[in-house]
Write a protein that holds these residues in place. Structure first.
Motif, short mmCIF file in Angstrom:
data_model
loop_
_atom_site.label_atom_id
_atom_site.label_comp_id
_atom_site.label_asym_id
_atom_site.label_seq_id
_atom_site.Cartn_x
_atom_site.Cartn_y
_atom_site.Cartn_z
N PRO A 62 -8.67 2.44 -15.96
CA PRO A 62 -8.92 0.78 -15.50
C PRO A 62 -8.65 0.74 -14.04
O PRO A 62 -7.65 1.65 -13.48
CB PRO A 62 -7.98 0.25 -16.55
N ALA A 63 -9.21 -0.27 -13.56
CA ALA A 63 -9.00 -0.71 -11.90
C ALA A 63 -7.65 -0.89 -12.01
O ALA A 63 -7.01 -0.45 -10.93
CB ALA A 63 -9.86 -1.74 -11.58
N ALA A 64 -6.57 -1.48 -12.78
CA ALA A 64 -5.28 -1.77 -12.37
C ALA A 64 -4.45 -0.38 -12.16
O ALA A 64 -3.59 -0.48 -11.61
CB ALA A 64 -4.83 -2.61 -13.69
N VAL A 65 -4.76 0.79 -12.66
CA VAL A 65 -4.04 1.76 -12.82
C VAL A 65 -4.18 2.38 -11.03
O VAL A 65 -3.04 2.49 -10.56
CB VAL A 65 -4.64 2.99 -13.74
N GLY A 66 -5.27 2.24 -10.34
CA GLY A 66 -5.14 2.72 -9.25
C GLY A 66 -4.58 1.64 -8.12
O GLY A 66 -3.80 2.04 -7.32
N ALA A 67 -4.52 0.43 -8.56
CA ALA A 67 -3.90 -0.74 -7.83
C ALA A 67 -2.52 -0.50 -7.96
O ALA A 67 -1.69 -0.72 -6.95
CB ALA A 67 -4.36 -2.05 -8.40
N ILE A 68 -2.00 -0.17 -8.98
CA ILE A 68 -0.60 -0.12 -9.18
C ILE A 68 -0.03 1.09 -8.51
O ILE A 68 0.77 0.98 -7.91
CB ILE A 68 -0.13 0.01 -10.62
N CYS A 69 -0.65 2.39 -8.51
CA CYS A 69 -0.42 3.31 -8.00
C CYS A 69 -0.47 3.29 -6.21
O CYS A 69 0.42 3.92 -5.71
CB CYS A 69 -1.37 4.75 -8.23
N ASN A 70 -1.38 2.41 -5.89
CA ASN A 70 -1.50 2.00 -4.48
C ASN A 70 -0.10 1.55 -3.88
O ASN A 70 0.30 1.63 -2.78
CB ASN A 70 -2.43 1.20 -4.23
N ALA A 71 0.56 0.72 -4.85
CA ALA A 71 1.81 0.18 -4.32
C ALA A 71 2.98 1.40 -4.21
O ALA A 71 3.95 1.08 -3.23
CB ALA A 71 2.47 -0.78 -5.23
N MET A 72 2.68 2.52 -4.31
CA MET A 72 3.59 3.71 -4.15
C MET A 72 3.55 3.92 -2.41
O MET A 72 4.41 4.76 -2.04
CB MET A 72 3.47 4.74 -4.83
N THR A 73 2.69 3.57 -1.98
CA THR A 73 2.44 3.90 -0.25
C THR A 73 3.59 3.66 0.64
O THR A 73 4.05 4.36 1.38
CB THR A 73 1.43 3.26 0.28
N VAL A 74 4.16 2.58 0.28
CA VAL A 74 5.33 2.12 0.98
C VAL A 74 6.69 3.17 0.79
O VAL A 74 7.37 3.40 1.57
CB VAL A 74 5.94 0.50 0.58
N LEU A 75 7.01 3.39 -0.43
CA LEU A 75 8.00 4.44 -0.99
C LEU A 75 7.73 5.79 -0.12
O LEU A 75 8.39 6.34 0.29
CB LEU A 75 8.24 4.30 -2.25
N PHE A 76 6.33 6.08 -0.41
CA PHE A 76 6.12 7.76 0.18
C PHE A 76 6.20 7.65 1.51
O PHE A 76 6.57 8.69 2.22
CB PHE A 76 4.57 7.98 -0.37
N THR A 77 5.84 6.73 2.34
CA THR A 77 6.06 6.61 3.74
C THR A 77 7.42 6.95 3.96
O THR A 77 7.86 7.66 4.97
CB THR A 77 5.35 5.22 4.32
#
Length: 297
Positions: free
Chosen positions: A103-118
């Protein structure tokens, strides 16, 4: 959602009524990108869809590159190509691949990890301090990814789609650090045009050999066009305007809105349910991002 930052003097957010409006609009635009990928990824295939997205996004931003072409001599383009692959081409492919399988929500939730990975990449490879609070935030965020990966949607395992989405966010984190250190001082819109153009050229041969052999539905074409023009080209311009007005740290709060809009649009237009696992994982990840931002402040 790929980003390049150039801090500039800015007005306090509270003094400008446009700021909350722009943040909400940008969150909605980037949230909708996961809806558009979900609609277009299967008919196009990941390679062809990403090529259309990159090409259209680059076309929107090309006037800025043309205006600043003197700042982009030939010797700079190998580095731009590397950043393009890390910060645009491969993450876009991973998210498109995941959109075919979850589902689309899965990618959107994963995208939020960008700040932490940075923050993690800056700590591991560039010597920036991370602190106990931010380290704890990273652990909680990763726990959210694990929770999401072990869940199911419509009875189907989404573990590999979560791995793809988290990997894309990790690459965004690498890309942000590379941009910060190697493209500092360059006009951000022109830099984005350069990297999107380079990414489109890198993928063009593969996209040509993987172009759909059957007619693509009109809805998929419209979604691909919106993904390139609205969610890539125009969204970057809006994001850079926010950075100039309120600074990169405040502008990054749009991260909290993207999963919300991503899940909302998928529920409204595709009837994709938001499962308890998604809610728990989203809460862990967004909570960890908020805690990380507070620790930085």
């Amino acid at each position: 959602m790929s980003r390049t930052l150039t801090p500039e003097p800015c007005l306090p957010a509270a003094r400008d009524w446009r700021t909350p409006l722009d943040l909400t609009l940008l969150g909605a635009i980037w949230g909708s990108s996961f809806l558009f990928m979900r609609i277009a990824a299967k008919p196009f295939g990941a390679l062809a869809l990403v090529e259309v997205r990159l090409a259209l996004g680059a076309l929107i931003l090309l006037p800025f590159l043309w205006k600043a072409c003197a700042l982009f001599p030939a010797r700079r383009w190998p580095l731009l190509a590397l950043i393009a692959a890390i910060n645009s081409a491969v993450p876009f492919l991973l998210f498109a691949w995941a959109a075919q399988r979850s589902p689309a929500a899965v990618g959107a939730i994963c995208n939020a990890m960008t700040v932490l990975f940075t923050a993690l990449i800056a700590f591991l490879f560039f010597g920036e301090k991370i602190g106990r609070r931010k380290a704890l935030a990273l652990l909680v965020g990763f726990a959210g990814v694990v929770v999401l990966a072990t869940g199911k949607a419509a009875g189907v395992d989404i573990g590999w789609a979560v791995v793809a989405g988290a990997s894309a966010s990790l690459l965004y984190g690498v890309g942000v650090n590379l941009v910060k250190r190697h493209l500092q001082g360059l006009p951000p819109a022109a830099s984005a045009a350069a990297t999107l153009s380079a990414a489109a050229l890198l993928l063009a041969p593969l996209a040509a050999t993987h172009w759909p052999s059957t007619p693509v539905p009109t809805a998929a074409w419209i979604s691909a066009g919106a993904l390139g023009v609205l969610c890539t080209g125009l969204a970057f311009l809006l994001y850079y305007r926010l950075i100039q007005r309120i600074g990169p740290a405040s502008a990054s709060t749009v991260t909290y809105l993207v999963p919300v809009f991503g899940a909302l649009f998928a529920w409204l237009f595709l009837a994709e349910p938001v499962t308890p696992t998604m809610l728990l994982a989203g809460g862990l990840i967004l909570g960890s991002v908020a805690f990380s931002q507070r620790a930085r402040s």
